[in-house]
Design a protein around this motif. Sequence first.
Motif, PDB file in Angstrom:
ATOM      1  N   ALA A   1      88.792  70.857  43.540  1.00 27.45           N
ATOM      2  CA  ALA A   1      89.140  72.264  43.288  1.00 27.45           C
ATOM      3  C   ALA A   1      87.988  73.182  43.701  1.00 27.45           C
ATOM      4  CB  ALA A   1      89.472  72.471  41.814  1.00 27.45           C
ATOM      5  N   MET A   2      86.750  72.753  43.460  1.00 28.10           N
ATOM      6  CA  MET A   2      85.590  73.568  43.842  1.00 28.10           C
ATOM      7  C   MET A   2      85.378  73.552  45.349  1.00 28.10           C
ATOM      8  SD  MET A   2      82.623  73.036  41.031  1.00 28.10           S
ATOM      9  CE  MET A   2      81.713  74.467  41.585  1.00 28.10           C
ATOM     10  N   LYS A   3      85.617  72.398  45.972  1.00 25.90           N
ATOM     11  CA  LYS A   3      85.402  72.279  47.415  1.00 25.90           C
ATOM     12  C   LYS A   3      86.287  73.245  48.194  1.00 25.90           C
ATOM     13  CE  LYS A   3      85.748  67.838  47.997  1.00 25.90           C
ATOM     14  NZ  LYS A   3      85.703  66.454  48.425  1.00 25.90           N
ATOM     15  N   LYS A   4      87.438  73.608  47.616  1.00 30.81           N
ATOM     16  CA  LYS A   4      88.359  74.519  48.289  1.00 30.81           C
ATOM     17  C   LYS A   4      87.874  75.964  48.242  1.00 30.81           C
ATOM     18  CE  LYS A   4      92.288  71.549  47.382  1.00 30.81           C
ATOM     19  NZ  LYS A   4      93.391  71.280  46.484  1.00 30.81           N
ATOM     20  N   ASN A   5      86.905  76.235  47.382  1.00 27.87           N
ATOM     21  CA  ASN A   5      86.348  77.579  47.238  1.00 27.87           C
ATOM     22  C   ASN A   5      85.819  78.077  48.588  1.00 27.87           C
ATOM     23  OD1 ASN A   5      83.834  79.271  46.932  1.00 27.87           O
ATOM     24  ND2 ASN A   5      84.602  79.388  44.843  1.00 27.87           N
ATOM     25  N   GLU A   6      86.125  79.316  48.918  1.00 19.22           N
ATOM     26  CA  GLU A   6      85.718  79.879  50.211  1.00 19.22           C
ATOM     27  C   GLU A   6      84.204  79.851  50.405  1.00 19.22           C
ATOM     28  OE1 GLU A   6      87.295  83.700  51.357  1.00 19.22           O
ATOM     29  OE2 GLU A   6      89.279  83.158  50.594  1.00 19.22           O
ATOM     30  N   ALA A   7      83.457  80.142  49.363  1.00 12.64           N
ATOM     31  CA  ALA A   7      81.992  80.161  49.465  1.00 12.64           C
ATOM     32  C   ALA A   7      81.462  78.759  49.777  1.00 12.64           C
ATOM     33  CB  ALA A   7      81.372  80.702  48.178  1.00 12.64           C
ATOM     34  N   ILE A   8      82.052  77.747  49.157  1.00 10.10           N
ATOM     35  CA  ILE A   8      81.628  76.365  49.420  1.00 10.10           C
ATOM     36  C   ILE A   8      81.996  75.986  50.852  1.00 10.10           C
ATOM     37  CG2 ILE A   8      81.892  73.941  48.755  1.00 10.10           C
ATOM     38  CD1 ILE A   8      80.483  75.639  46.635  1.00 10.10           C
ATOM     39  N   GLN A   9      83.190  76.347  51.271  1.00  5.28           N
ATOM     40  CA  GLN A   9      83.613  76.055  52.645  1.00  5.28           C
ATOM     41  C   GLN A   9      82.695  76.749  53.653  1.00  5.28           C
ATOM     42  OE1 GLN A   9      85.936  73.859  53.854  1.00  5.28           O
ATOM     43  NE2 GLN A   9      85.905  73.206  51.718  1.00  5.28           N
ATOM     44  N   ALA A  10      82.304  77.977  53.343  1.00  7.63           N
ATOM     45  CA  ALA A  10      81.397  78.719  54.232  1.00  7.63           C
ATOM     46  C   ALA A  10      80.041  78.020  54.314  1.00  7.63           C
ATOM     47  CB  ALA A  10      81.243  80.156  53.743  1.00  7.63           C
ATOM     48  N   ARG A  11      79.546  77.540  53.181  1.00  2.35           N
ATOM     49  CA  ARG A  11      78.265  76.812  53.191  1.00  2.35           C
ATOM     50  C   ARG A  11      78.367  75.540  54.021  1.00  2.35           C
ATOM     51  NH1 ARG A  11      75.355  76.539  47.287  1.00  2.35           N
ATOM     52  NH2 ARG A  11      75.310  78.751  46.842  1.00  2.35           N
ATOM     53  N   LEU A  12      79.449  74.802  53.819  1.00  2.00           N
ATOM     54  CA  LEU A  12      79.634  73.562  54.582  1.00  2.00           C
ATOM     55  C   LEU A  12      79.655  73.846  56.080  1.00  2.00           C
ATOM     56  CD1 LEU A  12      82.260  71.737  52.353  1.00  2.00           C
ATOM     57  CD2 LEU A  12      80.049  70.812  53.041  1.00  2.00           C
ATOM     58  N   THR A  13      80.382  74.887  56.469  1.00  6.23           N
ATOM     59  CA  THR A  13      80.451  75.264  57.883  1.00  6.23           C
ATOM     60  C   THR A  13      79.070  75.661  58.391  1.00  6.23           C
ATOM     61  OG1 THR A  13      82.740  75.980  57.637  1.00  6.23           O
ATOM     62  CG2 THR A  13      81.519  76.865  59.524  1.00  6.23           C
ATOM     63  N   ASP A  14      78.352  76.455  57.609  1.00  6.68           N
ATOM     64  CA  ASP A  14      77.016  76.913  57.996  1.00  6.68           C
ATOM     65  C   ASP A  14      76.069  75.731  58.185  1.00  6.68           C
ATOM     66  OD1 ASP A  14      74.906  78.903  58.401  1.00  6.68           O
ATOM     67  OD2 ASP A  14      74.203  78.310  56.405  1.00  6.68           O
ATOM     68  N   TYR A  15      76.051  74.814  57.225  1.00 11.49           N
ATOM     69  CA  TYR A  15      75.145  73.669  57.307  1.00 11.49           C
ATOM     70  C   TYR A  15      75.488  72.799  58.511  1.00 11.49           C
ATOM     71  CZ  TYR A  15      74.075  74.912  52.404  1.00 11.49           C
ATOM     72  OH  TYR A  15      73.727  75.561  51.248  1.00 11.49           O
ATOM     73  N   ARG A  16      76.782  72.585  58.743  1.00 13.95           N
ATOM     74  CA  ARG A  16      77.195  71.767  59.896  1.00 13.95           C
ATOM     75  C   ARG A  16      76.820  72.432  61.215  1.00 13.95           C
ATOM     76  NH1 ARG A  16      82.465  70.674  56.630  1.00 13.95           N
ATOM     77  NH2 ARG A  16      82.058  68.603  55.792  1.00 13.95           N
ATOM     78  N   GLU A  17      76.963  73.752  61.272  1.00 11.27           N
ATOM     79  CA  GLU A  17      76.588  74.478  62.492  1.00 11.27           C
ATOM     80  C   GLU A  17      75.084  74.374  62.729  1.00 11.27           C
ATOM     81  OE1 GLU A  17      78.172  78.411  61.909  1.00 11.27           O
ATOM     82  OE2 GLU A  17      80.190  77.801  62.557  1.00 11.27           O
ATOM     83  N   LYS A  18      74.312  74.456  61.658  1.00 14.64           N
ATOM     84  CA  LYS A  18      72.855  74.347  61.800  1.00 14.64           C
ATOM     85  C   LYS A  18      72.464  72.954  62.301  1.00 14.64           C
ATOM     86  CE  LYS A  18      71.518  78.178  59.014  1.00 14.64           C
ATOM     87  NZ  LYS A  18      71.472  78.776  57.731  1.00 14.64           N
TER      88      LYS A  18
END
Length: 129
Positions: free
Chosen positions: A103-120
């Motif tokens: 339920a937390m992983k679906k949070n937009e802020a968490i998804q944005a962090r995951l995307t950011d870290y993967r892009e880095k």
Amino acid sequence: EALGSEHRLASELAKAEGYRFLGKIFLSQNDLSSARKLFREELPLRQNIADNLAPLVPEHKMELAESLALFASSQDLQATPARTVAINSYQDAVRTLERLPSAMKKNEAIQARLTDYREKIAVILEMEE
């Protein structure tokens, strides 16, 4: 005993926040070495909080992931060993967030962090080529 553990948690959180705050100041001044030292001090505190003092509080896992990412961002990416450290730290941050309750992983802020870290990670890997 509960009061002792609450006090210990509050103390560890205060120290971790202090290291993070100062580290971010140095990072904003592009003093990577000083920032890195402070984030290195913060990491074991966040790990202890997330794993031992408050293991059932997912927000502490999110803070641990942020600490890992800040440590990664303080690496001097001109040096190959530092790039490896940065990649490993970002990957640890991703793994930490991926272990959050669904339920937390679906949070937009968490998804944005995951995307950011993967892009880095991708950007650093490109530097390796």
